[in-house]
Design a protein around this motif. Structure first.
Motif, short mmCIF file in Angstrom:
data_model
loop_
_atom_site.label_atom_id
_atom_site.label_comp_id
_atom_site.label_asym_id
_atom_site.label_seq_id
_atom_site.Cartn_x
_atom_site.Cartn_y
_atom_site.Cartn_z
N MET A 1 -6.74 -3.80 -17.48
CA MET A 1 -7.29 -3.40 -16.18
C MET A 1 -7.14 -4.57 -15.22
N ALA A 2 -6.78 -4.27 -13.97
CA ALA A 2 -6.60 -5.33 -12.97
C ALA A 2 -7.05 -4.83 -11.61
N TYR A 3 -7.45 -5.78 -10.76
CA TYR A 3 -7.86 -5.45 -9.39
C TYR A 3 -7.04 -6.29 -8.41
N ASP A 4 -6.45 -5.63 -7.40
CA ASP A 4 -5.65 -6.29 -6.37
C ASP A 4 -6.48 -6.39 -5.10
N ALA B 1 2.96 -18.08 5.07
CA ALA B 1 1.71 -18.82 5.29
C ALA B 1 0.54 -17.90 5.62
N ASP B 2 0.83 -16.71 6.17
CA ASP B 2 -0.24 -15.81 6.58
C ASP B 2 -0.43 -14.65 5.62
N SER B 3 0.33 -14.63 4.55
CA SER B 3 0.26 -13.48 3.65
C SER B 3 0.17 -13.95 2.20
N LEU B 4 -1.03 -13.94 1.67
CA LEU B 4 -1.28 -14.36 0.30
C LEU B 4 -2.29 -13.39 -0.30
N GLY C 1 -3.73 -13.84 -10.86
CA GLY C 1 -2.47 -14.22 -10.23
C GLY C 1 -2.54 -14.11 -8.72
N ALA C 2 -1.47 -14.56 -8.10
CA ALA C 2 -1.36 -14.53 -6.64
C ALA C 2 0.07 -14.25 -6.25
N GLU C 3 0.24 -13.52 -5.13
CA GLU C 3 1.57 -13.24 -4.59
C GLU C 3 1.64 -13.84 -3.20
N LYS D 1 13.14 -10.63 2.55
CA LYS D 1 12.21 -11.74 2.38
C LYS D 1 12.12 -12.11 0.90
N ASP D 2 11.81 -13.37 0.66
CA ASP D 2 11.56 -13.85 -0.70
C ASP D 2 10.05 -13.88 -0.93
N THR D 3 9.67 -13.71 -2.18
CA THR D 3 8.25 -13.79 -2.53
C THR D 3 8.08 -14.68 -3.74
N SER D 4 6.96 -15.40 -3.77
CA SER D 4 6.61 -16.24 -4.91
C SER D 4 5.40 -15.64 -5.61
N HIS D 5 5.37 -15.75 -6.93
CA HIS D 5 4.33 -15.11 -7.73
C HIS D 5 3.80 -16.11 -8.75
#
Length: 754
Positions: free
Chosen positions: A263-266, A243-246, A237-239, A217-221
Motif C-alpha cells: 500500500m502506498a500514498y502519493d 525546482a517547483d515540482s517535487l 520516495g520522491a519524484e 522533460k526528464d525526471t529524477s526518482h
C-alpha cells in the motif's frame, strides 16, 4: 465548405494536443504501490508481474509464478498481471491495465519475457498494445538488469571474484530500459529509464535512484526501503521534475504465507494505491529440495549429467540451498572432465577412422557411450563403421585374444565389445567377454568387501568410494547399490542431526552460552567430520571464545593487581567455565584462595577482639565480612552463631528488621529464628518471620530456575550452587532436591569418562 475547412483545421490542431495529453497520462501511470511509493523508481527493485511495465529484464529475477492485482482509483481495478516462472531461464508475463476511470483513460495490454544471461546479468523484451478512445497503437520495450548474486558454489570452490563479494553480491542492482518505442505512431516518443539500488546491509536500508529521459522533460526518482522484519517492510520516495515540482510518496508491504500486500500514498495525486500478489504453486525452497532429492537419486544411479541438471535447477529456485550448492560444486568438475574426455575420444575415433583403424575407432566410440549413453555423434559413427568392423571381425578377434593372453584385459574387452556390437552372434567374442566379466566380478567383489569394512567403521566417504568402484566395474552389482542407498539414508539422518545440533548451537551462541554452543558444533563434526558449514561456524566460535577468554583473563589480572580478589575470582571462574584446563586462571584462583584465607583469619581475630570488648554487633558485622570472602569458613560461622546468641533480643530484633528492610531476607530469617528460639512468644519476630518466608519463597523459585538454566547448559557445578541456595531456604524443596541429584549423577559420569 468554409465550415468544413474550420473543422479540419481544428482537428489538425487537436491531434498533436491529444497525442501529447495521452502520452503524459501514460508516463504518469505507475502500476503497483511499491513502485509508486519508491517515487516511481521501478526500473530496479520491482520483482513482481508489474516489472513488465517498468523493466522486463526484472522478470528474470522471479523465483516463482505470481498473480497480481492493483487498485489506484476507488472502485477500479487498474492493473491485473500474471508472471510464469521458467526455471533456469527466467519468466514471461501478461499484463492488463487502465490508467484511470476517466473517458481519456488509456487501456494497456502487454506481453513480455525476462531472460537470465548468467548469474549476474538479465535482459527482457515487452510488446504492448495501447488504446485511447478510438485511437490504438503498439509499442515495444527492451531492458537490461545487472544484479550480482552470491553463489554458494563459488564460495565452496573459493571463486567468484569481486562481483561475488559481500559488498556487491545481493546488494547492488543497475537497470536500463527503453520503453514505449512506437511501432507505427510517430507522435509518441520512447522513454529511457536508468536506475540503480544499493542495500547498505543485509536488512537495509536499500537506496534507489532512477532517471527517466524523455523528449519533453526528464525526471529524477528517489526511493528508500527498510526491511523491518522478515514479513514487513517500509518504503518512501520522491519524484523530481524541476525546482517547483517535487512530489513525495510512502508505503508499506506485508508478506503472509504466499501473499504479499503493498500500500502506498502519493502526496501530489492525493490517492492511495493498493496491490495484492499471490505466489502460485509450491514454495521455491521446497521445490528446490525436491530437485536435490532427484539429483541425489540420479547420482546414485550413475547419471551425473542428470544430477547436475537437477542440482542447477534447484539453485535457480533457491540460490542459498546448501545441499544443492555442494552437489553442483562436486558434480560439475566431474561432468566437465567427462565432457572433455568425450570430445577427446570423438576426435581420436575420427582420426582412427581416417587411418582405417576401425576397431580402434569402434572402441573409442564405445567409451564415449559409456560416459554419455545418449551421445548422438558416437551412435552415428558406430553405424557408419559397422560394415567395416563386420568385414574384419575375425582379424580383430585374434588381436583381442592376443591382448587377453598378454594380460591386457581392458584392450581385449574393447575389441570383443566392438565385435559384439556389430555381430552379436559372434560366439568367440561372447565367450571371452564372459571370461572378462568373471575377472571384473572378482575385482568388484574386492571393492565391495572393502566398502563393507569401511561401512562398519562408519567411514561413509571411503565406503561409498569402494561401492562405486565396484559398480564402475560391474554396473549391475545390486548389493553395492543397496549399500549405497543405505549410506544415502544414513547421511540424511546425519544431516537431520547436524541441522538440529547447528540450530541448538546457534541458539546457545545468541544466549551467550559459548561453551554449550561449542559442544554442539563439535558433536556435529563428529557425525560429519568434513562438513564445511559446521567447520566454519566452529572456527568462528573458537575465535569468539578465545577473545572472550582473553578479555576475562585480562580483567581478572587487573582486579587481582588492585587486590579486588572477589571480582578477580569471578573473572577467572568465567574463564574456567569455558576452558577448565586454563593454567593461568587456575594459578590465580589458588593465589586468591591463599590471600582470602589470610584475610578471613584477620577478620576472625578482629571479631574475637570485639567480642572480648563487648562490641557484639560490631563483631557480627566483621564476621559477615569474613563470610563474604569465604562463605564456607566454619570457624567464622560458629563464632557468628555464638555471638548472635549472646545478643539480647531487643538488639537482635532491631538488627533483623534492618536486614529485612535492606533486602537481606535470609540473614533476617536466621536472626528471627534465633530470637524465637530464645523467646517463642515474640509477636514481632513471628510476623517478620512470615514476611521473610514469603520473600524467600520467591527467591527459592529464582534460584531453582537459574539452576535449571545452568543444568540445560551442562554447567552442573553452577546449577548445584543455585539449588543449594534454594535448599538453604527450603530444605524440602522437591525440584531442587531432584535436579541436584541428577546433576551430581552427571558429574560422576563425566568424571568416570575422564
Amino acid at each position: 465548405m468554409p465550415k468544413m475547412k474550420h473543422i479540419l483545421t481544428l482537428l489538425l490542431f487537436l491531434i498533436p494536443s491529444l497525442s501529447a495529453f495521452s502520452q503524459r497520462r501514460l508516463l504518469e501511470f505507475a502500476p503497483g504501490p511499491k513502485s509508486l511509493g519508491l517515487g516511481q523508481s521501478g526500473v530496479v527493485d520491482v520483482y513482481d508481474p508489474s516489472a513488465l511495465y517498468w523493466n522486463p529484464a526484472s522478470l528474470a529475477a522471479l523465483r516463482s509464478s505470481q498473480g497480481m492485482v492493483a487498485v489506484h482509483d476507488p472502485f477500479l481495478m487498474n492493473y491485473v498481471g500474471y508472471a510464469q516462472y521458467l526455471p533456469m531461464r527466467g519468466a514471461f508475463a501478461v499484463n492488463f491495465a487502465k490508467t484511470d476511470q476517466t473517458k481519456d483513460a488509456i487501456k494497456i495490454a502487454s506481453f513480455g519475457m525476462g531472460f537470465r544471461l548468467g548469474r549476474h546479468f538479465q535482459t527482457g523484451v515487452s510488446l504492448s498494445g495501447l488504446q485511447l478512445r478510438d485511437e490504438g497503437w503498439t509499442t515495444v520495450g527492451v531492458g537490461f538488469l545487472f544484479k550480482p548474486e552470491s553463489s554458494p558454489v563459488a564460495a565452496i570452490n573459493k571463486a567468484g571474484g569481486i562481483l561475488s563479494s559481500r559488498f556487491i553480491a545481493d546488494r547492488l542492482a543497475i537497470g536500463l530500459c527503453v520503453q514505449n518505442i512506437p511501432l507505427v505512431v510517430s507522435d509518441y516518443d520512447h522513454q529511457i529509464r536508468l536506475g540503480a539500488s544499493y542495500s547498505i546491509s543485509k536488512f537495509g536500508p536499500k537506496i534507489t535512484y532512477a532517471h527517466h529521459f524523455h523528449r519533453d522533460k526528464d525526471t529524477s526518482h528517489y526511493g528508500i526501503s527498510v526491511l523491518a522484519s522478515e514479513h514487513f517492510n517500509l518504503f518512501a520516495g520522491a519524484e523530481y521534475y524541476d525546482a517547483d515540482s517535487l512530489s513525495f510518496a510512502f508505503g508499506a508491504g506485508l508478506k503472509i504465507s504466499n501473499l504479499v500486500f503493498n500500500m502506498a500514498y502519493d502526496t501530489e495525486l492525493k490517492r492511495v494505491a493498493f496491490s495484492a500478489t499471490i505466489r502460485i504453486g509450491t514454495e521455491p525452497d521446497r521445490l528446490a529440495q525436491q530437485n536435490v532429492e532427484r539429483a541425489r537419486k540420479l547420482l546414485n544411479a550413475g547419471d551425473k549429467r542428470g544430477a547436475l541438471f537437477e542440482g542447477e535447477k534447484a539453485l535457480s529456485l533457491d540460490p542459498k540451498n546448501k545441499r544443492a550448492s555442494e552437489l553442483v560444486a562436486t558434480v560439475f568438475p566431474v561432468v566437465k572432465a567427462e565432457n572433455d574426455a568425450v570430445d577427446s575420444l570423438l576426435q581420436m575415433g575420427k582420426e582412427s577412422e581416417q587411418k582405417r583403424w576401425f576397431i580402434n575407432a569402434a572402441s573409442e566410440y564405445l567409451q564415449v557411450l559409456k560416459l554419455d549413453p545418449d551421445n548422438v555423434r558416437a551412435k552415428m559413427a558406430i553405424k557408419r563403421i559397422r560394415n567395416e568392423v563386420n568385414v574384419h571381425a575375425e582379424k580383430y578377434f585374434q588381436v583381442g585374444v592376443k591382448y587377453f593372453n598378454d594380460g591386457k584385459i581392458e584392450f581385449a574387452k574393447n575389441i570383443f565389445s566392438a565385435i559384439a556390437l556389430v555381430r552379436p552372434e559372434h560366439k568367440g567374442s561372447q565367450e571371452y567377454l564372459k571370461k572378462i566379466r568373471g575377472i571384473y566380478t572378482k575385482e568388484a567383489e574386492e571393492h565391495y568387501y572393502t566398502g563393507l569394512g569401511y561401512l562398519s567403521q562408519r567411514n561413509y566417504d571411503k565406503a561409498e568410494e569402494e561401492f562405486r568402484a565396484a559398480l564402475d566395474i560391474v554396473p549391475q552389482y545390486n548389493d553395492a547399490q543397496k549399500y549405497l542407498d543405505r549410506i544415502e539414508k544414513a547421511r540424511k539422518q546425519n544431516q537431520s542431526q547436524i541441522e538440529t545440533l547447528l540450530a541448538d548451537g546457534e541458539r546457545f551462541e545468541r544466549r551467550g552460552s559459548l561453551k554449550s554452543a561449542q559442544i554442539r558444533y563439535q558433536k556435529a563434526l563428529k557425525i560429519e567430520p568434513g562438513d564445511p558449514l559446521v567447520t566454519q561456524k566452529l572456527n568462528a566460535l573458537n575465535k569468539r571464545i578465545n577473545a572472550y577468554i582473553k578479555n576475562k583473563y585480562r580483567y581478572g589480572e587487573r582486579e587481582y593487581r588492585n587486590r579486588n580478589y572477589k571480582t578477580a575470582a569471578k573473572f577467572f571462574r568465567a574463564v574456567l567455565a569455558i576452558e577448565p584446563g586454563h593454567s593461568g586462571a587456575r594459578r590465580y584462583l589458588r593465589l586468591i584462595s591463599k590471600a582470602s584465607h589470610g584475610k578471613t583469619n584477620a577478620y576472625v581475630d578482629r571479631a574475637r577482639q570485639e567480642i572480648a570488648a563487648g562490641n557484639l554487633e560490631h563483631a557480627v558485622a566483621i564476621l559477615d565480612s569474613a563470610l563474604s570472602v569465604n562463605p564456607n569458613l566454619k570457624e567464622a560461622k560458629d563464632l557468628k552463631n555464638q555471638t548472635v546468641t549472646r545478643l539480647n533480643s531487643s538488639q537482635l530484633i532491631e538488627k533483623a528488621k534492618s536486614q529485612y528492610l535492606s533486602g537481606h531476607y535470609l540473614d533476617a530469617l536466621e536472626a528471627f529464628n534465633q530470637i524465637l528460639k530464645n523467646d517463642p512468644t515474640n509477636q514481632d519476630a513471628q510476623d517478620y518471620r512470615k514476611l521473610c518466608q514469603s520473600k524467600l519463597n520467591d527467591r527459592v523459585d529464582d534460584f531453582f530456575n537459574r539452576g535449571i538454566r545452568f543444568y540445560t547448559e551442562e554447567k552442573y557445578q553452577l546449577a548445584i550452587v543455585e539449588w543449594n541456595k534454594a535448599l538453604k531456604i527450603n530444605p524440602y524443596h522437591k525440584g531442587s532436591l531432584e535436579y541436584k541429584k541428577r546433576a551430581q549423577n552427571r558429574l560422576e559420569a563425566l568424571n568416570r569418562l575422564k
